[in-house]
Design a protein around this motif. Sequence first.
Motif, PDB file in Angstrom:
ATOM      1  N   TYR A  15       4.510 -27.865  -5.537  1.00 18.56           N
ATOM      2  CA  TYR A  15       5.243 -28.555  -4.477  1.00 18.56           C
ATOM      3  C   TYR A  15       5.692 -27.527  -3.454  1.00 18.56           C
ATOM      4  CZ  TYR A  15       5.477 -32.125  -8.109  1.00 18.56           C
ATOM      5  OH  TYR A  15       5.154 -33.038  -9.091  1.00 18.56           O
ATOM      6  N   THR A  16       5.690 -27.939  -2.191  1.00 10.57           N
ATOM      7  CA  THR A  16       6.164 -27.076  -1.114  1.00 10.57           C
ATOM      8  C   THR A  16       7.419 -27.696  -0.507  1.00 10.57           C
ATOM      9  OG1 THR A  16       3.932 -26.310  -0.614  1.00 10.57           O
ATOM     10  CG2 THR A  16       5.601 -25.981   1.076  1.00 10.57           C
ATOM     11  N   VAL A  17       8.445 -26.873  -0.351  1.00 17.22           N
ATOM     12  CA  VAL A  17       9.749 -27.349   0.108  1.00 17.22           C
ATOM     13  C   VAL A  17      10.250 -26.446   1.227  1.00 17.22           C
ATOM     14  CG1 VAL A  17      12.118 -27.861  -0.586  1.00 17.22           C
ATOM     15  CG2 VAL A  17      10.257 -28.124  -2.245  1.00 17.22           C
ATOM     16  N   GLU A  18      10.774 -27.043   2.286  1.00 13.55           N
ATOM     17  CA  GLU A  18      11.402 -26.259   3.340  1.00 13.55           C
ATOM     18  C   GLU A  18      12.704 -25.653   2.800  1.00 13.55           C
ATOM     19  OE1 GLU A  18      10.116 -25.728   6.343  1.00 13.55           O
ATOM     20  OE2 GLU A  18       8.378 -27.011   5.934  1.00 13.55           O
ATOM     21  N   PHE A  19      12.906 -24.361   3.095  1.00 11.41           N
ATOM     22  CA  PHE A  19      14.122 -23.699   2.623  1.00 11.41           C
ATOM     23  C   PHE A  19      14.448 -22.548   3.558  1.00 11.41           C
ATOM     24  CE2 PHE A  19      16.334 -20.542  -0.093  1.00 11.41           C
ATOM     25  CZ  PHE A  19      17.425 -21.309  -0.446  1.00 11.41           C
ATOM     26  N   ASP A  20      15.607 -22.656   4.264  1.00 14.41           N
ATOM     27  CA  ASP A  20      15.940 -21.639   5.251  1.00 14.41           C
ATOM     28  C   ASP A  20      16.610 -20.416   4.643  1.00 14.41           C
ATOM     29  OD1 ASP A  20      18.515 -22.500   4.684  1.00 14.41           O
ATOM     30  OD2 ASP A  20      18.788 -23.539   6.582  1.00 14.41           O
ATOM     31  N   GLY A  21      17.097 -20.542   3.405  1.00 18.19           N
ATOM     32  CA  GLY A  21      17.645 -19.389   2.720  1.00 18.19           C
ATOM     33  C   GLY A  21      18.993 -18.920   3.201  1.00 18.19           C
ATOM     34  N   THR A  22      19.704 -19.726   4.004  1.00 18.08           N
ATOM     35  CA  THR A  22      21.001 -19.301   4.513  1.00 18.08           C
ATOM     36  C   THR A  22      22.131 -19.543   3.514  1.00 18.08           C
ATOM     37  OG1 THR A  22      21.324 -21.467   5.570  1.00 18.08           O
ATOM     38  CG2 THR A  22      20.309 -19.725   6.902  1.00 18.08           C
ATOM     39  N   GLN A  23      21.852 -20.222   2.426  1.00 18.04           N
ATOM     40  CA  GLN A  23      22.871 -20.544   1.433  1.00 18.04           C
ATOM     41  C   GLN A  23      22.303 -20.281   0.044  1.00 18.04           C
ATOM     42  OE1 GLN A  23      24.068 -24.653   1.555  1.00 18.04           O
ATOM     43  NE2 GLN A  23      25.940 -24.313   0.416  1.00 18.04           N
ATOM     44  N   PRO A  24      23.114 -19.721  -0.874  1.00 18.33           N
ATOM     45  CA  PRO A  24      22.612 -19.516  -2.234  1.00 18.33           C
ATOM     46  C   PRO A  24      22.225 -20.844  -2.871  1.00 18.33           C
ATOM     47  CG  PRO A  24      24.988 -19.143  -2.130  1.00 18.33           C
ATOM     48  CD  PRO A  24      24.502 -19.259  -0.721  1.00 18.33           C
ATOM     49  N   ALA A  25      21.221 -20.792  -3.737  1.00 18.22           N
ATOM     50  CA  ALA A  25      20.711 -22.029  -4.319  1.00 18.22           C
ATOM     51  C   ALA A  25      20.007 -21.737  -5.630  1.00 18.22           C
ATOM     52  CB  ALA A  25      19.753 -22.728  -3.349  1.00 18.22           C
ATOM     53  N   ALA A  26      19.728 -22.803  -6.363  1.00 18.53           N
ATOM     54  CA  ALA A  26      18.970 -22.716  -7.605  1.00 18.53           C
ATOM     55  C   ALA A  26      18.008 -23.890  -7.669  1.00 18.53           C
ATOM     56  CB  ALA A  26      19.902 -22.730  -8.815  1.00 18.53           C
ATOM     57  N   ILE A  27      16.908 -23.698  -8.370  1.00 19.98           N
ATOM     58  CA  ILE A  27      15.975 -24.779  -8.663  1.00 19.98           C
ATOM     59  C   ILE A  27      16.234 -25.222 -10.098  1.00 19.98           C
ATOM     60  CG2 ILE A  27      13.561 -25.460  -8.874  1.00 19.98           C
ATOM     61  CD1 ILE A  27      14.365 -24.833  -6.033  1.00 19.98           C
ATOM     62  N   VAL A  28      16.419 -26.523 -10.289  1.00 19.34           N
ATOM     63  CA  VAL A  28      16.658 -27.076 -11.626  1.00 19.34           C
ATOM     64  C   VAL A  28      15.619 -28.156 -11.891  1.00 19.34           C
ATOM     65  CG1 VAL A  28      18.277 -28.324 -13.117  1.00 19.34           C
ATOM     66  CG2 VAL A  28      19.127 -26.570 -11.534  1.00 19.34           C
ATOM     67  N   VAL A  29      14.842 -27.966 -12.950  1.00 17.55           N
ATOM     68  CA  VAL A  29      13.859 -28.955 -13.391  1.00 17.55           C
ATOM     69  C   VAL A  29      14.465 -29.692 -14.582  1.00 17.55           C
ATOM     70  CG1 VAL A  29      11.511 -29.311 -14.245  1.00 17.55           C
ATOM     71  CG2 VAL A  29      11.986 -27.447 -12.632  1.00 17.55           C
ATOM     72  N   GLN A  30      14.620 -31.009 -14.459  1.00 13.10           N
ATOM     73  CA  GLN A  30      15.430 -31.763 -15.408  1.00 13.10           C
ATOM     74  C   GLN A  30      14.789 -33.094 -15.760  1.00 13.10           C
ATOM     75  OE1 GLN A  30      19.390 -32.514 -13.908  1.00 13.10           O
ATOM     76  NE2 GLN A  30      20.213 -32.782 -15.964  1.00 13.10           N
ATOM     77  N   GLN A  31      14.852 -33.438 -17.041  1.00 14.51           N
ATOM     78  CA  GLN A  31      14.407 -34.761 -17.466  1.00 14.51           C
ATOM     79  C   GLN A  31      15.317 -35.805 -16.819  1.00 14.51           C
ATOM     80  OE1 GLN A  31      11.798 -34.638 -20.031  1.00 14.51           O
ATOM     81  NE2 GLN A  31      11.384 -36.677 -19.224  1.00 14.51           N
ATOM     82  N   GLY A  32      14.713 -36.772 -16.143  1.00 21.40           N
ATOM     83  CA  GLY A  32      15.526 -37.748 -15.423  1.00 21.40           C
ATOM     84  C   GLY A  32      16.049 -38.859 -16.319  1.00 21.40           C
TER      85      GLY A  32
END
Length: 239
Positions: A210-227
Amino acid sequence: MRSITALATALYLALAGGAVAQQVDTAQPQPVVVELFTSQGCSSCPPADALLKQLAQRSDVIALALHVDYWDYIGWKDSFASPAHTNRQKGYAQVGGRKMIYTPQMIVMGQQDVSGVDAMGLADAISAYQALPRPVVLDVQRQDGRLTLSVSPQKSLPDGPVLIQIVRYTHSETVDITRGELAGHRIGYANIVNDIQQVAIWDGREVADYTVEFDGTQPAAIVVQQGPFGAVLAAARLQ
């Protein structure tokens, strides 16, 4: 009565002890996601907030503070609170078969409920999840304002959607609380969640990118989670 500072120090020492023991066994532990549900209007929360500040300094833990809004009525409106955080906590309770929600509560890897002041229980939970192989391999590449996320199942996953989420947060802020149960206190908060954005729904069966726009101006995390509010299958911090 023990002061907030003394209690927080005791809790941190207990957690640090558990962390040292784990580092002996695992040279490069996989990140463990710890979500703290807290409130500026909750008199029991400052030790848990202090504990999360310590966790936020660790590379092997993705520590996230989600401020809820259901204590706002007692005299102080939490400046970081969101009804979305309250809904997330309720979702965890429903999936986990719990009849109530409370603060301070920590949810480890979307599965284990730990009191926010139970440092030893939290240390044990973190160590246990570090020792488990992740059911999903997550690879994150960042270039030119975009993220490329690759997810690959390592075993058969439960039926149902797998959510790929970006969690944006603020590293730290200090709040002077003038009303409510904590009136007169100045409290520092860490990794304050501002937004949880679902960027994709994956079937969990085949490798997917998957491709996602991300400007990187704020700290963040990617979380993969069972819905919708199930186990965290993989996670990564965006540097």
